[in-house]
Motif scaffolding. Sequence first.
Motif, PDB file in Angstrom:
ATOM      1  N   UNK A   1     -14.398  34.654  34.252  1.00  0.00           N
ATOM      2  CA  UNK A   1     -13.405  35.050  33.240  1.00  0.00           C
ATOM      3  C   UNK A   1     -12.345  33.960  33.094  1.00  0.00           C
ATOM      4  N   UNK A   2     -12.767  32.798  32.615  1.00  0.00           N
ATOM      5  CA  UNK A   2     -11.841  31.689  32.399  1.00  0.00           C
ATOM      6  C   UNK A   2     -12.007  31.181  30.973  1.00  0.00           C
ATOM      7  N   UNK A   3     -10.971  30.574  30.480  1.00  0.00           N
ATOM      8  CA  UNK A   3     -11.066  29.902  29.177  1.00  0.00           C
ATOM      9  C   UNK A   3     -10.432  28.535  29.323  1.00  0.00           C
ATOM     10  N   UNK A   4     -11.092  27.566  28.742  1.00  0.00           N
ATOM     11  CA  UNK A   4     -10.598  26.193  28.843  1.00  0.00           C
ATOM     12  C   UNK A   4      -9.395  26.025  27.933  1.00  0.00           C
ATOM     13  N   UNK A   5      -8.381  25.345  28.444  1.00  0.00           N
ATOM     14  CA  UNK A   5      -7.176  25.072  27.664  1.00  0.00           C
ATOM     15  C   UNK A   5      -6.953  23.559  27.640  1.00  0.00           C
ATOM     16  N   UNK A   6      -6.222  23.107  26.658  1.00  0.00           N
ATOM     17  CA  UNK A   6      -6.071  21.660  26.455  1.00  0.00           C
ATOM     18  C   UNK A   6      -5.160  20.999  27.482  1.00  0.00           C
TER      19      UNK A   6
ATOM     20  N   UNK B   1      -7.522  13.507  46.671  1.00  0.00           N
ATOM     21  CA  UNK B   1      -8.032  13.395  48.045  1.00  0.00           C
ATOM     22  C   UNK B   1      -8.612  12.016  48.338  1.00  0.00           C
ATOM     23  N   UNK B   2      -8.016  11.018  47.761  1.00  0.00           N
ATOM     24  CA  UNK B   2      -8.495   9.644  47.921  1.00  0.00           C
ATOM     25  C   UNK B   2      -8.418   9.171  49.373  1.00  0.00           C
ATOM     26  N   UNK B   3      -7.399   9.628  50.095  1.00  0.00           N
ATOM     27  CA  UNK B   3      -7.217   9.186  51.473  1.00  0.00           C
ATOM     28  C   UNK B   3      -8.067   9.942  52.476  1.00  0.00           C
ATOM     29  N   UNK B   4      -8.568  11.110  52.105  1.00  0.00           N
ATOM     30  CA  UNK B   4      -9.242  11.964  53.080  1.00  0.00           C
ATOM     31  C   UNK B   4     -10.729  12.175  52.842  1.00  0.00           C
ATOM     32  N   UNK B   5     -11.270  11.642  51.758  1.00  0.00           N
ATOM     33  CA  UNK B   5     -12.697  11.867  51.458  1.00  0.00           C
ATOM     34  C   UNK B   5     -13.409  10.554  51.171  1.00  0.00           C
ATOM     35  N   UNK B   6     -14.675  10.515  51.567  1.00  0.00           N
ATOM     36  CA  UNK B   6     -15.505   9.351  51.218  1.00  0.00           C
ATOM     37  C   UNK B   6     -15.696   9.265  49.712  1.00  0.00           C
ATOM     38  N   UNK B   7     -15.850  10.430  49.090  1.00  0.00           N
ATOM     39  CA  UNK B   7     -16.039  10.506  47.643  1.00  0.00           C
ATOM     40  C   UNK B   7     -14.910  11.352  47.050  1.00  0.00           C
ATOM     41  N   UNK B   8     -13.798  10.748  46.704  1.00  0.00           N
ATOM     42  CA  UNK B   8     -12.680  11.527  46.142  1.00  0.00           C
ATOM     43  C   UNK B   8     -13.057  12.129  44.787  1.00  0.00           C
ATOM     44  N   UNK B   9     -12.231  13.032  44.331  1.00  0.00           N
ATOM     45  CA  UNK B   9     -12.447  13.705  43.052  1.00  0.00           C
ATOM     46  C   UNK B   9     -11.894  12.805  41.957  1.00  0.00           C
ATOM     47  N   UNK B  10     -12.778  12.215  41.174  1.00  0.00           N
ATOM     48  CA  UNK B  10     -12.377  11.185  40.215  1.00  0.00           C
ATOM     49  C   UNK B  10     -12.748  11.503  38.766  1.00  0.00           C
ATOM     50  N   UNK B  11     -13.299  12.668  38.512  1.00  0.00           N
ATOM     51  CA  UNK B  11     -13.679  13.016  37.140  1.00  0.00           C
ATOM     52  C   UNK B  11     -12.419  13.227  36.299  1.00  0.00           C
ATOM     53  N   UNK B  12     -12.645  13.519  35.050  1.00  0.00           N
ATOM     54  CA  UNK B  12     -11.542  13.985  34.215  1.00  0.00           C
ATOM     55  C   UNK B  12     -10.989  15.256  34.853  1.00  0.00           C
ATOM     56  N   UNK B  13      -9.872  15.726  34.369  1.00  0.00           N
ATOM     57  CA  UNK B  13      -9.304  16.987  34.836  1.00  0.00           C
ATOM     58  C   UNK B  13      -9.458  18.010  33.716  1.00  0.00           C
ATOM     59  N   UNK B  14     -10.047  19.143  34.049  1.00  0.00           N
ATOM     60  CA  UNK B  14     -10.137  20.250  33.093  1.00  0.00           C
ATOM     61  C   UNK B  14      -9.136  21.313  33.504  1.00  0.00           C
ATOM     62  N   UNK B  15      -8.515  21.935  32.522  1.00  0.00           N
ATOM     63  CA  UNK B  15      -7.578  23.018  32.787  1.00  0.00           C
ATOM     64  C   UNK B  15      -8.160  24.309  32.228  1.00  0.00           C
ATOM     65  N   UNK B  16      -8.016  25.378  33.007  1.00  0.00           N
ATOM     66  CA  UNK B  16      -8.533  26.683  32.619  1.00  0.00           C
ATOM     67  C   UNK B  16      -7.441  27.731  32.817  1.00  0.00           C
ATOM     68  N   UNK B  17      -7.414  28.704  31.921  1.00  0.00           N
ATOM     69  CA  UNK B  17      -6.582  29.887  32.098  1.00  0.00           C
ATOM     70  C   UNK B  17      -7.452  30.928  32.780  1.00  0.00           C
ATOM     71  N   UNK B  18      -6.921  31.489  33.873  1.00  0.00           N
ATOM     72  CA  UNK B  18      -7.682  32.434  34.692  1.00  0.00           C
ATOM     73  C   UNK B  18      -6.898  33.738  34.788  1.00  0.00           C
ATOM     74  N   UNK B  19      -7.566  34.850  34.561  1.00  0.00           N
ATOM     75  CA  UNK B  19      -6.917  36.160  34.743  1.00  0.00           C
ATOM     76  C   UNK B  19      -6.688  36.400  36.215  1.00  0.00           C
ATOM     77  N   UNK B  20      -5.489  36.845  36.556  1.00  0.00           N
ATOM     78  CA  UNK B  20      -5.159  37.136  37.960  1.00  0.00           C
ATOM     79  C   UNK B  20      -5.070  38.625  38.172  1.00  0.00           C
TER      80      UNK B  20
END
Length: 97
Positions: A17-22, A78-97
């Motif tokens: 139940x998420x929707x992508x936001x800009x 997590x560049x300092x703590x992982x061999x493969x840091x998270x380097x993709x684009x960033x997606x934002x989602x609205x999530x119902x809580x």
Amino acid sequence: LNDVFYDCCLELEERFAVRRISDPTAKLEVNERVIAFRIGADDFHFAIRNSDGTWTHNPGGNYIREMSEDELFSDAWSEDSRCYPYVSEIAFFAVKM
């Protein structure tokens, strides 16, 4: 990596139940929060914007910690703590809580 990232984003939208936001300042509906999503070569990661506007995340096996906006929008998470840091684009989602 970009193809996998886009496939992951589509799956999140289809299965949960998420929707992508800009961007994280987009207008939210009642009871929604913003999450940021990013992937690396071997894993994925989320950060959540809390009701007070701060961002937090759980860097695997550690405690939940605050993530500054500089870190959120940086070239990698997590560049300092992982061999493969998270380097993709960033997606934002609205999530119902």
